[in-house]
Design a protein around this motif. Structure first.
Motif, mmCIF file in Angstrom:
data_model
loop_
_atom_site.group_PDB
_atom_site.id
_atom_site.type_symbol
_atom_site.label_atom_id
_atom_site.label_comp_id
_atom_site.label_asym_id
_atom_site.label_seq_id
_atom_site.Cartn_x
_atom_site.Cartn_y
_atom_site.Cartn_z
ATOM 1 N N ASP A 96 0.845 -1.248 0.138
ATOM 2 C CA ASP A 96 0.044 0.025 0.027
ATOM 3 C C ASP A 96 0.773 1.265 0.077
ATOM 4 N N GLY A 108 -6.398 5.657 2.755
ATOM 5 C CA GLY A 108 -5.133 4.946 2.097
ATOM 6 C C GLY A 108 -5.381 5.635 0.692
ATOM 7 N N SER A 156 -2.545 1.708 -4.125
ATOM 8 C CA SER A 156 -1.417 0.516 -4.137
ATOM 9 C C SER A 156 -0.194 0.758 -4.992
#
Length: 303
Positions: free
Chosen positions: A43, A73, A76
């Protein structure tokens, strides 16, 4: 713009890299000595909305518990592209110059200019020549009788001095292994010894094939042609003959003549990973589509 849109883009890039790696694995399913690749993800840095807080004691003596951080977040990224050096299946060919390794060793190949390789003495300095490593054991003989691969690179070993009146003796240096033109037959033993029968029917040794073994074979760099190049993360550099091992020593395993090591690519596993990567890519495109619909609703608020 919405963070989810950029997170979806990062996911699409990662799955594109994974599909590229899987496609290369499938393309090399029948490549001798090929080692499959694998993509791992991690991530990205998360945006912190509120930080973590420990327990606190109020003015009136009441204790307040701690709070966990709140983070969003940002997508990725590709963590690594690994080379998996597991053993491939062995295919029997019954060709004497086809060699398969049952262990962790690798054949060492050398090439260089006329100043670096002494073709008359069959020796060269490993510090001066260009070296590479391979698991593909399909070798051939050149016009001088030296063992080479399909690109003409010499197979590194310990050559023996040919003695017409007695047994051949080791030279104790790295060099090419040469089989005389008048040899009636030759064979390669499990320990890498190359022996032949001369014109008088006397068995003799032409040399000893040496193998390289690395603490971290995944640290080698692929350079094409079924070959790898040394990097500083692979382990100790190969500087002289003493750094190389005989077959069966130092974990290199045995050498099997008349067979070749096939690719370690599993088609069933590759197709399963391809379907997973395809669905992951599709899910990330749906994130972008949904984020675009939300932005469209925001624009329509003005109407």
């Amino acid at each position: 713009m919405l963070r989810s849109m950029y997170a979806g883009i990062s996911g699409m890039k990662g799955f594109q890299t994974q599909l590229d790696t899987i496609g290369n694995n499938i393309a090399n399913v029948n490549t001798y000595g090929y080692k499959k690749g694998r993509v791992t993800f991690q991530d990205m840095m998360s945006q912190t909305m509120t930080g973590a807080q420990g327990p606190t004691e109020g003015a009136n003596g009441n204790t307040r518990g701690g709070l966990n951080p709140s983070q969003v977040g940002l997508g990725s990224q590709t963590g690594s592209i690994d080379t998996i050096h597991t053993q491939g299946n062995r295919q029997t060919t019954n060709r004497p110059l086809d060699l398969s390794l049952e262990g962790d060793g690798m054949f060492m190949l050398a090439e260089g200019g006329t100043d670096d390789i002494n073709t008359e003495g069959k020796a060269f300095n490993l510090d001066n020549v260009n070296t590479s490593f391979t698991r593909a054991g399909n070798f051939y003989l050149d016009s001088e009788g030296a063992i080479v691969n399909n690109e003409g690179k010499y197979l590194v070993g310990e050559p023996y001095t040919i003695n017409q009146n007695g047994p051949n003796t080791a030279q104790n240096n790295a060099g090419m292994i040469t089989i005389p033109e008048d040899a009636q037959s030759f064979s390669i033993q499990p320990d890498g010894a190359v022996s032949y029968v001369d014109v008088n029917g006397t068995p003799k040794v032409a040399g000893q094939i040496r193998l390289a073994n690395f603490a971290n074979p995944s640290g080698l760099e692929k350079v094409g042609g079924n070959s790898y190049r040394y990097t500083t993360n692979a382990g100790e550099p190969i500087a002289e003959l003493g750094d190389l091992s005989l077959a069966g020593e130092d974990g290199t395993g045995q050498m099997v003549a008349g067979a070749l090591e096939m690719s370690n690519v599993d088609l069933a596993e590759s197709f399963t990973e391809m379907i997973t990567a395809q669905r992951g890519f599709q899910a990330n495109t749906r994130i972008i589509t949904t984020s675009d619909e939300i932005l469209q609703e925001l624009v329509n608020l003005k109407r």
